[in-house]
Enzyme design. Sequence first.
Site, PDB file in Angstrom:
ATOM      1  N   MET A   1       0.844  -1.181   0.000  1.00 23.26           N
ATOM      2  CA  MET A   1       0.000   0.000   0.000  1.00 23.26           C
ATOM      3  C   MET A   1       0.885   1.237   0.000  1.00 23.26           C
ATOM      4  O   MET A   1       1.428   1.604   1.028  1.00 23.26           O
ATOM      5  CB  MET A   1      -0.884   0.025   1.240  1.00 23.26           C
ATOM      6  CG  MET A   1      -1.468  -1.320   1.658  1.00 23.26           C
ATOM      7  SD  MET A   1      -2.437  -2.104   0.388  1.00 23.26           S
ATOM      8  CE  MET A   1      -3.770  -0.969   0.259  1.00 23.26           C
ATOM      9  N   CYS A   2       1.094   1.842  -1.121  1.00 19.99           N
ATOM     10  CA  CYS A   2       1.826   3.095  -1.223  1.00 19.99           C
ATOM     11  C   CYS A   2       3.341   2.891  -1.195  1.00 19.99           C
ATOM     12  O   CYS A   2       3.853   1.901  -0.688  1.00 19.99           O
ATOM     13  CB  CYS A   2       1.432   4.090  -0.133  1.00 19.99           C
ATOM     14  SG  CYS A   2      -0.321   4.350   0.084  1.00 19.99           S
ATOM     15  N   ARG A   3       4.025   3.877  -1.712  1.00 19.87           N
ATOM     16  CA  ARG A   3       5.471   4.019  -1.623  1.00 19.87           C
ATOM     17  C   ARG A   3       5.730   5.478  -1.291  1.00 19.87           C
ATOM     18  O   ARG A   3       5.067   6.378  -1.812  1.00 19.87           O
ATOM     19  CB  ARG A   3       6.174   3.676  -2.940  1.00 19.87           C
ATOM     20  CG  ARG A   3       5.914   2.294  -3.502  1.00 19.87           C
ATOM     21  CD  ARG A   3       6.819   1.226  -2.874  1.00 19.87           C
ATOM     22  NE  ARG A   3       6.252   0.710  -1.637  1.00 19.87           N
ATOM     23  CZ  ARG A   3       6.863  -0.218  -0.884  1.00 19.87           C
ATOM     24  NH1 ARG A   3       8.053  -0.686  -1.241  1.00 19.87           N
ATOM     25  NH2 ARG A   3       6.283  -0.660   0.222  1.00 19.87           N
TER      26      ARG A   3
END
Length: 263
Positions: free
Chosen positions: A1-3
């Site tokens: 989930m996300c970077r």
Amino acid sequence: MCRHLAYVGPPQPLGALVVAPPHGLFRQSWAPRRQRYGTVNADGFGAGWYAQHDPVPARYRRAGPIWADPSFADLARVVRTGALLAAVRDATVPGADQEAAAAPFAADSWLFSHNGAVAGWPAALAPLVAALPAVDLLSLEARNDSAFVWALVLARLRAGDEGGRALADTVREVAEAAPGSRLNLLLTDGTTVTATAWGDTLWYLSRPGGGTVVASEPYDDDPHWREAPDRTLLTASGTEVLLTPLKEPSGAPAPAPRKESRT
């Protein structure tokens, strides 16, 4: 989930940190190399940075994927900064908040991002609502787990906690209320980067020319990238990096911190 990624050091173009690296956030939006959860980070992106002599950061955020916004590429080419926090988003659950849900979140002199997910959101964190002033709840930028975690951190910062304590105490509080949460948090005030590794990857690079990058994953193949162990609080200033083990909510006191630096 996300970077996500943060940098403090000598002024650099935004693009040199986000777009130009062969495996930078721009490419991580569709081809991350070390992402354990999710595959494509196309649910929004954002960058926050500090101008010289101005402690209040500027932000550029959009609801769509970073590769679909030519205006950002143009902006990133010419804007230079000595402190940056940027992120590409893979939404935990669908929502209607659009760019308001994209990191970085901001208040006063701080920028914040959350890589991960709160288990059992939102019911699991209902008991923590009472800890926040009503005005903080009414001021949430978005109705997602990351915005709520940011509200918890911000309340501690405004109460006088320094960044490391605000992040560490928030992680323990949320992890106790919602076991199994992934809580990699990233915070900067334009001078120092503070981060937690809790359930997901966190790397850092002390650059030979000065400054430090802290990121979800390396943006190139420089052999000097180092991975922070899970359950760690990281603080970076200049090229000095301090790693402090974090204890589980019901665990024993953490061991003494250790310093790592490169000149």
